[in-house]
Write a protein that holds these residues in place. Structure first.
Motif, short mmCIF file in Angstrom:
data_model
loop_
_atom_site.label_atom_id
_atom_site.label_comp_id
_atom_site.label_asym_id
_atom_site.label_seq_id
_atom_site.Cartn_x
_atom_site.Cartn_y
_atom_site.Cartn_z
N VAL A 1 0.83 -1.20 0.00
CA VAL A 1 0.00 0.00 0.00
C VAL A 1 0.87 1.25 0.00
O VAL A 1 0.65 2.19 -0.78
N TYR B 1 -7.37 0.39 -0.98
CA TYR B 1 -7.18 -0.85 -0.21
C TYR B 1 -8.53 -1.47 0.14
O TYR B 1 -8.72 -2.69 -0.01
N ALA C 1 -2.38 -1.00 -4.03
CA ALA C 1 -3.22 -0.89 -2.84
C ALA C 1 -4.39 -1.87 -2.89
O ALA C 1 -4.71 -2.53 -1.89
#
Length: 290
Positions: free
Chosen positions: A23, A45, A204
């Motif tokens: 990420v 995410y 992500a």
């Protein structure tokens, strides 16, 4: 603490750190090259985790294929998002960037609520990665967590190779150092921005998809990841992939062992680490001095 428990906690720390790296690497690329403070990065995410929840029934046991499909979808989404929204932010003040990206967080959360509701969901571990292996006489460790660590290591090596050994990586590093010079050399900086942003979104989202079977998929899950990833970027140095990797592993170990030895104070451990690093090196571990 016996040796088996210590090894389990070390593996947990490495796995958590490597997942953070996926990420944070995208975040540091976007901020280091494009100069955009992207508060919506944690939402990517979350989108990845919800993609895993939505796609897993369609792909069944083909977990790797599902991950590849999710990465492609996330990259296309990121490319379009940069074109529609972020391309207008480069010459704006940071306050406008913050307001814009915060607005995107609200939009993504509302869309998530409309499409899948506000319930907590789970994603099943693929059958071929289910179960665990012995680690000492008493402890066991899940195969899926080992797979997650291995996948992140492979991706980290691949990302390092792309950034340091390819023409695209050369342009990315040059863009992080001097955007005006890159533009003056005739490189299509807009196209480079879109590729970098799409890659950041894909990383992500992939992290979210990998994390989904290990944790619940729930509303607002991107917020906590966003905060800790900004900590990683600051510790590692803005624009540095190597710094993001080192900082992610440091944060992983401090957070994991902090919860074991200092449970009451574990929440502040990573911020104490950040303060120490900034006092020692204000530009971060691998950041450029100004």
């Amino acid at each position: 603490m016996d040796i088996g428990t210590f090894l389990v906690q070390c593996l947990n720390a490495v796995q958590y750190g490597l997942l953070l790296f996926l990420v944070a690497s995208g975040l540091t690329l976007i901020f280091g090259i494009m100069g955009v403070i992207n508060l919506a990065h944690g939402s990517f995410y979350m989108i990845g985790a919800y993609m895993a929840f939505a796609l897993s029934p369609l792909f069944g046991d083909q977990f790797i294929v599902m991950l590849l499909a999710g990465v492609v979808l996330a990259a296309v989404f990121g490319y379009l998002l940069e074109w529609v929204f972020f391309s207008f932010l480069y010459q704006r003040e940071h306050l406008q960037q913050v307001l814009m990206t915060y607005g995107l967080i609200l939009v993504f959360e509302e869309l998530r609520s409309i499409l899948v509701g506000n319930d907590v969901h789970g994603v099943k571990v693929p059958p071929w990665l289910d179960g665990s292996f012995a680690l000492g006489s008493l402890m066991t460790y899940p195969w899926y967590r080992l797979f997650a660590s291995a996948a992140c290591i492979v991706l980290a090596i691949g990302l390092y190779w792309v950034v340091n050994r390819t023409r695209l990586g050369m342009m990315v590093r040059a863009g992080a150092s001097n955007r005006d010079m890159v533009r003056g050399l005739g490189i299509d900086i807009r196209r480079l921005y879109r590729i970098v942003f799409a890659a950041g979104v894909a990383l992500a989202a992939l992290a979210g998809m990998i994390a989904a079977p290990m944790s619940s998929v729930y509303p607002g899950m991107g917020a906590s990841v966003l905060i800790i990833c900004f900590v990683v970027v600051v510790i590692g140095g803005i624009g540095s992939i190597t710094g993001a990797l080192v900082a992610s592993l440091l944060v992983g170990f401090v957070d994991t062992f902090g919860k074991v030895f200092f449970a009451e104070l574990s929440g502040m451990g990573v911020y104490v680490l950040m303060a120490i690093v900034l006092i020692w090196r204000p530009e971060g571990l691998m950041g450029r001095k100004t």
